[in-house]
Design a protein around this motif. Structure first.
Motif, short mmCIF file in Angstrom:
data_model
loop_
_atom_site.label_atom_id
_atom_site.label_comp_id
_atom_site.label_asym_id
_atom_site.label_seq_id
_atom_site.Cartn_x
_atom_site.Cartn_y
_atom_site.Cartn_z
N HIS A 30 0.84 -1.20 0.00
CA HIS A 30 0.00 0.00 0.00
C HIS A 30 0.88 1.26 0.00
CE1 HIS A 30 -3.71 2.16 0.99
NE2 HIS A 30 -3.00 2.84 1.86
N HIS A 51 1.12 4.59 -2.38
CA HIS A 51 1.08 6.01 -2.03
C HIS A 51 2.28 6.74 -2.66
CE1 HIS A 51 -2.41 6.68 0.40
NE2 HIS A 51 -2.13 5.71 1.24
N SER A 53 -0.23 9.52 6.34
CA SER A 53 -1.54 8.89 6.20
C SER A 53 -2.08 8.53 7.58
CB SER A 53 -1.42 7.65 5.31
OG SER A 53 -0.70 6.65 6.01
N ASP A 69 -6.95 6.78 0.00
CA ASP A 69 -6.79 5.46 -0.60
C ASP A 69 -7.53 5.32 -1.93
OD1 ASP A 69 -5.16 4.90 1.45
OD2 ASP A 69 -6.57 3.65 2.56
ZN ZN Z 1 -3.43 4.78 2.49
#
Ligand code: ZN
Ligand code: KG4
Length: 356
Positions: free
Chosen positions: A122, A126, A147, A312
């Protein structure tokens, strides 16, 4: 077109699936990392009354939504399953059950369509979001990920990622979320503090700016949250009500100050002239304005993702997936969700770090 771009082109159009937390997302990118579709189904309404994400509810909602969101992404891209040349999926970090839904779905699709599948972090996603719509942004730069789960500073270069600093307690997004809760602004906290602060004065109430000693450019936000708690404890509820916007603006300013200070310190330390700030908190309007002003004064090239790529989304997973596939990475039908996944260790990225 250079060799890397050509290699990525072999895997486009690519479909990506992201289900690591509370958004079910699917996106399709072309070989230039342009988003042909970027669909996000938010579960905000589902979790709002609990004041945060309930993992079991998130997993169930992903099961209900993933097929529909994917179909919508393909429709918007004007493609069918047969046009796809690869699939990328978030393998971690995130909620175990939530990750499993996206990974299982992506594995089944990849297997049925007989196209390559890649699992990406993830966080790689980003980071990759900085280059979507901005392919010429320098690859040698400082990246700040801010985040809900991470506040990490990296020097990104051809040698991979070098960790320059990280939070030693709460993430910046967590500080926004906890502050919003204390201020009675509810969930999700970041956007609500951002909105309230636009009607408040950032200098009306001054909260502490943390400094963490040591060679790393680390962050600490837990003291700020405690300072707000103590400040509110001495106020009546009507006074809080009357000053809520000023309190939100002062609290936000303390977070923004620290993020800005450490990001530009990292730029100086890494001796680069480009800075990318990514992750949900990069959607913050005050942070964007402050970074833009400072970057202009200092002659630093700044990448702030479009708002759709800050929080996201699957477009960033597709962008990271194209790169990972071009490097030869693949997932298999046996690949498992990795809730505490570190950034991948490749010959270019020998510096493993633990997330969190
Ligand atoms: Zn995220
Ligand atoms: O990247 P993200 O969507 O999910 C994680 O990977 O954690 O980031 C979510 C975080 C939340 O803490 C949320 O409150 C924060 O990003 N956030 C914001 C804003 N929009 C989202 N924080 C400050 N201002 C915003 N406008």
């Amino acid at each position: 077109m250079n060799g890397h771009q050509r290699a990525r082109g072999c895997f486009a159009p690519i479909l990506a699936i992201e289900t690591s937390c509370d958004e079910t997302a699917a996106a399709v990118l072309d070989e230039h990392e342009r988003a042909l579709a970027n669909i996000i189904s938010s579960q905000q309404a589902l979790h709002e009354r609990f004041g945060g994400v309930v993992p079991e509810l998130a997993s169930r909602a992903h099961i209900q939504n993933v097929e529909h969101v994917t179909a919508q992404a393909l429709k918007e891209a004007g493609l069918s399953f047969c046009d796809l040349r690869a699939i990328a999926v978030t393998q971690g970090p995130g909620l175990a059950g939530a990750l499993l839904v996206g990974l299982s779905y992506a594995k089944a699709l990849g297997y049925a369509l007989e196209i390559p599948l890649v699992g990406v972090s993830h966080l790689e996603g980003h980071i990759a979001s900085a280059w979507i719509d901005r392919p010429s942004f320098p690859r040698d730069c400082v990246v700040l990920i801010a985040s809900g789960g991470h506040t990490h500073l990296f020097h990104a270069s051809a040698d991979g990622l070098r960790l320059m600093g990280r939070t030693i307690d709460d993430a910046a997004g967590e500080a926004f979320d906890k502050g919003a809760q204390l201020l009675g602004l509810g969930y999700p906290g970041g956007p609500r503090i951002d909105k309230a602060a636009q009607c408040g004065r950032p200098d009306a109430v001054r909260f502490p700016r943390s400094r963490v000693r040591g060679p790393q450019l680390n962050f600490s936000f837990s003291g700020l949250k405690t300072a707000l708690l103590y400040h509110l404890r001495d106020m009546s509820s009507s006074a809080i009500e009357a000053q809520r916007n000023d309190l939100a603006a002062g609290y936000q300013e303390a977070i923004v100050d620290v993020l800005e200070r450490q990001a530009f310190a990292a730029v100086r330390q890494a001796k680069v002239s480009a800075l990318a700030v990514v992750g949900g908190v990069s959607a913050n309007s005050r942070l964007r304005a402050r970074l833009t002003a400072r970057a202009t004064i200092e002659g630093i090239e700044l990448a702030l993702p479009s708002l759709a790529y800050c929080t996201d989304n699957a477009a960033m997973i597709a962008a990271a997936g194209l790169r990972a596939l071009a490097e030869g990475r693949r997932a298999s039908i046996e690949s498992e969700a990795i809730p505490n996944m570190a950034l991948p260790i490749t010959p270019q990225n020998p510096h493993e770090y633990l997330p969190g």
